[in-house]
Write a protein that holds these residues in place. Structure first.
Motif, PDB file in Angstrom:
ATOM      1  N   HIS A  35      11.762   6.815   2.033  1.00  0.00           N
ATOM      2  CA  HIS A  35      11.247   8.134   2.444  1.00  0.00           C
ATOM      3  C   HIS A  35      12.083   8.735   3.592  1.00  0.00           C
ATOM      4  CE1 HIS A  35       8.083   6.703  -0.018  1.00  0.00           C
ATOM      5  NE2 HIS A  35       7.089   6.623   0.834  1.00  0.00           N
ATOM      6  N   ILE A  62      -1.875  12.423   1.603  1.00  0.00           N
ATOM      7  CA  ILE A  62      -2.036  11.238   2.460  1.00  0.00           C
ATOM      8  C   ILE A  62      -1.193  10.095   1.911  1.00  0.00           C
ATOM      9  CG2 ILE A  62      -3.685   9.504   3.343  1.00  0.00           C
ATOM     10  CD1 ILE A  62      -4.230  12.219   4.591  1.00  0.00           C
ATOM     11  N   GLY A  63      -0.568   9.354   2.797  1.00  0.00           N
ATOM     12  CA  GLY A  63       0.290   8.224   2.430  1.00  0.00           C
ATOM     13  C   GLY A  63       1.471   8.191   3.389  1.00  0.00           C
ATOM     14  N   CYS A  64       2.282   7.135   3.314  1.00  0.00           N
ATOM     15  CA  CYS A  64       3.487   7.087   4.168  1.00  0.00           C
ATOM     16  C   CYS A  64       4.354   8.288   3.831  1.00  0.00           C
ATOM     17  CB  CYS A  64       4.281   5.806   3.914  1.00  0.00           C
ATOM     18  SG  CYS A  64       3.376   4.305   4.276  1.00  0.00           S
ATOM     19  N   SER A  65       4.511   8.570   2.529  1.00  0.00           N
ATOM     20  CA  SER A  65       5.314   9.707   2.064  1.00  0.00           C
ATOM     21  C   SER A  65       4.774  11.017   2.633  1.00  0.00           C
ATOM     22  CB  SER A  65       5.306   9.759   0.534  1.00  0.00           C
ATOM     23  OG  SER A  65       4.058   9.309   0.031  1.00  0.00           O
ATOM     24  N   HIS A  83      -6.151  13.527   0.768  1.00  0.00           N
ATOM     25  CA  HIS A  83      -5.466  12.710  -0.247  1.00  0.00           C
ATOM     26  C   HIS A  83      -5.544  13.354  -1.639  1.00  0.00           C
ATOM     27  CE1 HIS A  83      -3.550   9.215  -1.647  1.00  0.00           C
ATOM     28  NE2 HIS A  83      -4.567   8.396  -1.795  1.00  0.00           N
ATOM     29  N   GLY A 107       3.228  11.359  -2.547  1.00  0.00           N
ATOM     30  CA  GLY A 107       3.600  10.012  -2.982  1.00  0.00           C
ATOM     31  C   GLY A 107       3.166   9.836  -4.425  1.00  0.00           C
ATOM     32  N   ASP A 108       3.551   8.723  -5.009  1.00  0.00           N
ATOM     33  CA  ASP A 108       3.158   8.445  -6.391  1.00  0.00           C
ATOM     34  C   ASP A 108       1.647   8.201  -6.475  1.00  0.00           C
ATOM     35  OD1 ASP A 108       4.612   6.402  -4.827  1.00  0.00           O
ATOM     36  OD2 ASP A 108       3.613   5.011  -6.183  1.00  0.00           O
ATOM     37  N   GLY A 109       1.067   7.641  -5.405  1.00  0.00           N
ATOM     38  CA  GLY A 109      -0.381   7.449  -5.376  1.00  0.00           C
ATOM     39  C   GLY A 109      -1.067   8.793  -5.170  1.00  0.00           C
ATOM     40  N   ASP A 110      -0.588   9.528  -4.184  1.00  0.00           N
ATOM     41  CA  ASP A 110      -1.164  10.829  -3.840  1.00  0.00           C
ATOM     42  C   ASP A 110      -1.105  11.786  -5.042  1.00  0.00           C
ATOM     43  OD1 ASP A 110      -2.113  12.447  -1.445  1.00  0.00           O
ATOM     44  OD2 ASP A 110      -0.440  13.707  -2.080  1.00  0.00           O
ATOM     45  N   ILE A 114      -4.940   9.547  -7.334  1.00  0.00           N
ATOM     46  CA  ILE A 114      -6.058  10.416  -6.944  1.00  0.00           C
ATOM     47  C   ILE A 114      -5.792  11.906  -7.195  1.00  0.00           C
ATOM     48  CG2 ILE A 114      -5.378  10.656  -4.502  1.00  0.00           C
ATOM     49  CD1 ILE A 114      -8.370  10.330  -3.783  1.00  0.00           C
ATOM     50  N   VAL A 138       3.914   2.048  -5.458  1.00  0.00           N
ATOM     51  CA  VAL A 138       2.780   1.398  -4.773  1.00  0.00           C
ATOM     52  C   VAL A 138       2.125   2.343  -3.765  1.00  0.00           C
ATOM     53  CG1 VAL A 138       3.548  -1.018  -4.932  1.00  0.00           C
ATOM     54  CG2 VAL A 138       4.377   0.411  -3.048  1.00  0.00           C
ATOM     55  N   TYR A 139       0.946   1.958  -3.325  1.00  0.00           N
ATOM     56  CA  TYR A 139       0.295   2.659  -2.210  1.00  0.00           C
ATOM     57  C   TYR A 139       0.809   1.976  -0.934  1.00  0.00           C
ATOM     58  CZ  TYR A 139      -3.302   3.835  -5.786  1.00  0.00           C
ATOM     59  OH  TYR A 139      -3.981   4.259  -6.897  1.00  0.00           O
ATOM     60  N   GLY A 140       1.945   2.462  -0.409  1.00  0.00           N
ATOM     61  CA  GLY A 140       2.548   1.815   0.758  1.00  0.00           C
ATOM     62  C   GLY A 140       1.600   1.782   1.952  1.00  0.00           C
ATOM     63  N   LEU A 141       0.968   2.913   2.239  1.00  0.00           N
ATOM     64  CA  LEU A 141       0.147   3.012   3.449  1.00  0.00           C
ATOM     65  C   LEU A 141      -1.027   2.036   3.459  1.00  0.00           C
ATOM     66  CD1 LEU A 141       0.028   4.808   6.079  1.00  0.00           C
ATOM     67  CD2 LEU A 141      -1.762   6.074   4.951  1.00  0.00           C
TER      68      LEU A 141
HETATM   69  C1  LIG Z   1     -10.039   9.996  -0.422  1.00  0.00           C
HETATM   70  C2  LIG Z   1      -9.169   8.851  -0.032  1.00  0.00           C
HETATM   71  N1  LIG Z   1      -9.114   7.750  -0.814  1.00  0.00           N
HETATM   72  C3  LIG Z   1      -8.322   6.708  -0.478  1.00  0.00           C
HETATM   73  C4  LIG Z   1      -7.597   6.757   0.664  1.00  0.00           C
HETATM   74  C5  LIG Z   1      -6.753   5.547   1.048  1.00  0.00           C
HETATM   75  N2  LIG Z   1      -5.320   5.803   0.866  1.00  0.00           N
HETATM   76  C6  LIG Z   1      -4.559   6.249   1.877  1.00  0.00           C
HETATM   77  S1  LIG Z   1      -2.959   6.462   1.440  1.00  0.00           S
HETATM   78  C7  LIG Z   1      -3.288   5.918  -0.129  1.00  0.00           C
HETATM   79  C8  LIG Z   1      -2.225   5.805  -1.174  1.00  0.00           C
HETATM   80  C9  LIG Z   1      -0.887   6.300  -0.755  1.00  0.00           C
HETATM   81  O1  LIG Z   1       0.071   6.003  -1.745  1.00  0.00           O
HETATM   82  P1  LIG Z   1       1.270   6.945  -2.023  1.00  0.00           P
HETATM   83  O2  LIG Z   1       0.812   8.340  -2.226  1.00  0.00           O
HETATM   84  O3  LIG Z   1       2.054   6.348  -3.125  1.00  0.00           O
HETATM   85  O4  LIG Z   1       2.078   6.956  -0.661  1.00  0.00           O
HETATM   86  P2  LIG Z   1       3.037   5.844  -0.001  1.00  0.00           P
HETATM   87  O5  LIG Z   1       2.252   5.311   1.144  1.00  0.00           O
HETATM   88  O6  LIG Z   1       3.353   4.826  -1.023  1.00  0.00           O
HETATM   89  O7  LIG Z   1       4.227   6.618   0.409  1.00  0.00           O
HETATM   90  C10 LIG Z   1      -4.646   5.588  -0.296  1.00  0.00           C
HETATM   91  C11 LIG Z   1      -5.234   5.085  -1.549  1.00  0.00           C
HETATM   92  C12 LIG Z   1      -7.684   7.912   1.473  1.00  0.00           C
HETATM   93  N3  LIG Z   1      -6.961   8.036   2.588  1.00  0.00           N
HETATM   94  N4  LIG Z   1      -8.467   8.930   1.099  1.00  0.00           N
END
Ligand SMILES: Cc1ncc(C[n+]2csc(CCOP(=O)(O)OP(=O)(O)O)c2C)c(N)n1
Ligand code: SF4
Ligand SMILES: [Mg+2]
Length: 347
Positions: A35, A62-65, A83, A107-110, A114, A138-141
Motif C-alpha cells: 500500500h 476501513i482497513g490498512c488500505s 467499512h 481494500g479487497d475486504g472493504d 462487506i 486478506v483483511y490486513g487490519l
Molecule cells: C462494520 C464493520 N465490520 C467489520 C469491521 C472490521 N474490519 C476492519 S478492517 C476489515 C477488513 C479490511 O480488509 P481490507 O479492506 O482488505 O483492507 P487491508 O487491511 O487488507 O488493507 C474488517 C473486517 C469494521 N471495522 N466494521
C-alpha cells in the motif's frame, strides 16, 4: 570580492508546485507493505499531471488500505467513511460538486466482502472517479483472514486453505459498466504510474485492482498475493505508456504494434501489444482473455478495457457545473407556483 552562493530551487511541475506539495502524513503501515508503494505512485502521478491538490477529494472505507489517503496529498479534501460504504459518500460528494476530482482507495475486504453491493452500484453509474483496490487477498487490519479476492486453494500463514473461488473485481467492473478497468502490481512502478496518469485523464469510473502484498499476513509460500508469486506469475498484456495532452510527443511505432486510445482531454494512452489480438475497447474479448488467464493461474495485468464514449453519471443526470453550495436559494428552492403545481398533481 564576495561570492554569492545560490540555494538550488526545488523542481516544480506545470502549476508551479514541488513534489513536497503532494506529500501526506508519515505512514503508519508496516515497512514493505504494498500500500505504501501505491501512495508513492499516486503522489508522483498527481505531481506529474499537475493536479491542483485542493481540487482533489480523497475517499476511503476501513482497513490498512483505507488509511492510505492520509499518506498522500495532505492539502486535498478527505473523507474516511464506514467499512464498505465509501461509494455512497463519494457519489454524494461528486454530485454536490462536479468540479472536484475524486479518488477512492479501498481494500479487497472493504470492496469485495462487506462493500460489494455499494461497489457494484458505483461501477454501473460510471461516476467520474478513480477507484483503487489495494488487493492483498486478506483483511490486513484485522490480522489476515481471507477476503473475497483470495484465490481458491491459497494458504493462510496458519495453514488454513481457502475453499471458495475469488471474486474478480475487474471482470465485475467491466460487466457492470465501468469505463476504464485494469489490474497492476504495487511492485511495477512503470506500469502503475502510466495507468494512474491515464486514470487522471479519464472522464468516468476508473477501476484499478492493484495487487499489493501484505508483508505481515500474506507474503508466504502458498499465498497468491505475495511478492514472489507476482514476480513469477505477472503476465502483462501490453506495455503501458501515457502521453499527457500538454506534451506533444511523437511516438515512433509501426502500424498494428500499438493500440492507441485518445482520452477526453487529448492525452494518449499507448498500449504496445504483447498479444496481437488484444483490443482494449472490446468488452467481450477482455472478459474472455481474463477468464483464460485465470484458468491458467496467470495474473494478467494492464488496461483491460477503456471506453471514452459513454456519458458519465453527472452528464447523464445533467447536473449543473457549479458546486451546489454556490447556487443561490432562488435557483435551488422551487417557487410557490411550482409547489402548487406539484400539490395539484397529488390532489
Ligand atoms: C462494520 C464493520 N465490520 C467489520 C469491521 C472490521 N474490519 C476492519 S478492517 C476489515 C477488513 C479490511 O480488509 P481490507 O479492506 O482488505 O483492507 P487491508 O487491511 O487488507 O488493507 C474488517 C473486517 C469494521 N471495522 N466494521
Ligand atoms: S498488516 Fe498487512 S496490509 Fe496492514 S499495513 Fe501491515 S503489511 Fe500492510
Ligand atoms: Mg486486504
Amino acid at each position: 570580492m564576495a561570492t554569492t552562493t545560490q540555494t538550488p530551487q526545488p523542481k516544480t511541475n506545470r502549476i508551479g508546485l514541488s513534489v513536497l506539495d503532494y506529500k501526506g502524513g508519515k505512514t503508519t503501515l508496516c515497512a514493505g507493505c504494498g500500500h505504501n508503494a501505491i501512495s508513492e505512485r499516486i503522489i508522483e502521478a498527481m505531481y506529474e499531471m499537475g493536479v491542483k491538490p485542493e481540487r482533489l477529494a480523497k475517499f476511503s472505507g476501513i482497513g490498512c488500505s483505507s488509511k492510505s489517503p492520509a499518506y498522500f496529498m495532505s492539502r486535498s479534501h478527505s473523507f474516511n467513511a464506514v467499512h464498505g460504504r465509501m461509494p455512497a459518500i463519494a457519489t454524494g460528494a461528486a454530485l454536490a460538486n462536479g468540479k472536484l476530482m475524486s479518488i477512492g482507495v479501498s481494500g479487497d475486504g472493504d470492496t469485495a466482502s462487506i462493500g460489494i453491493g455499494q461497489f457494484m452500484h458505483l461501477m454501473r453509474r460510471n461516476l467520474p472517479m478513480i477507484y483503487i483496490i489495494e488487493d492483498n487477498g486478506v483483511y490486513g487490519l484485522t490480522k489476515g483472514q481471507f477476503s473475497a479476492t483470495a484465490d481458491l486453494g491459497s494458504k493462510l500463514k496458519t495453514g488454513v486453505i481457502n475453499d471458495l473461488p475469488p471474486i474478480d473485481t475487474c471482470a465485475l467492473a467491466i460487466k457492470l459498466g465501468a469505463t476504464f478497468v485494469g489490474r497492476s502490481f504495487s511492485g511495477d512502478k512503470k506500469q502503475l504510474s502510466a495507468m494512474l496518469k491515464a486514470a487522471i485523464a479519464h472522464n468516468g469510473t476508473v477501476m484499478l485492482d492493484v495487487i499489493s502484498p501484505c508483508v505481515t499476513f500474506n507474503d508466504h509460500e502458498g499465498s497468491t498475493k505475495s511478492y514472489k508469486f507476482m514476480k513469477d506469475h505477472d503476465e502483462p498484456i501490453h506495455e503501458v505508456s501515457f502521453v499527457p495532452s500538454f506534451e506533444s510527443i511523437d511516438v515512433d511505432y509501426s502500424e498494428g504494434e500499438i493500440a492507441e486510445v485518445t482520452m477526453h482531454d487529448g492525452s494518449r494512452l499507448l498500449l504496445r501489444k504483447l498479444e496481437e489480438s488484444y483490443d482494449p475497447t472490446d468488452e467481450g474479448r477482455a472478459l474472455l482473455r481474463m477468464h483464460q488467464a485465470h484458468e491458467k493461474g496467470e495474473v494478467l495485468t494492464g488496461v483491460f478495457y477503456v471506453n471514452t464514449k459513454k456519458p458519465n453519471f453527472l452528464e447523464m443526470l445533467n447536473v449543473v457545473d457549479e458546486p451546489l453550495t454556490t447556487l443561490p436559494q432562488s435557483v435551488t428552492r422551487p417557487g410557490k407556483e411550482v409547489l402548487e403545481t406539484v400539490m395539484d398533481e397529488l390532489r
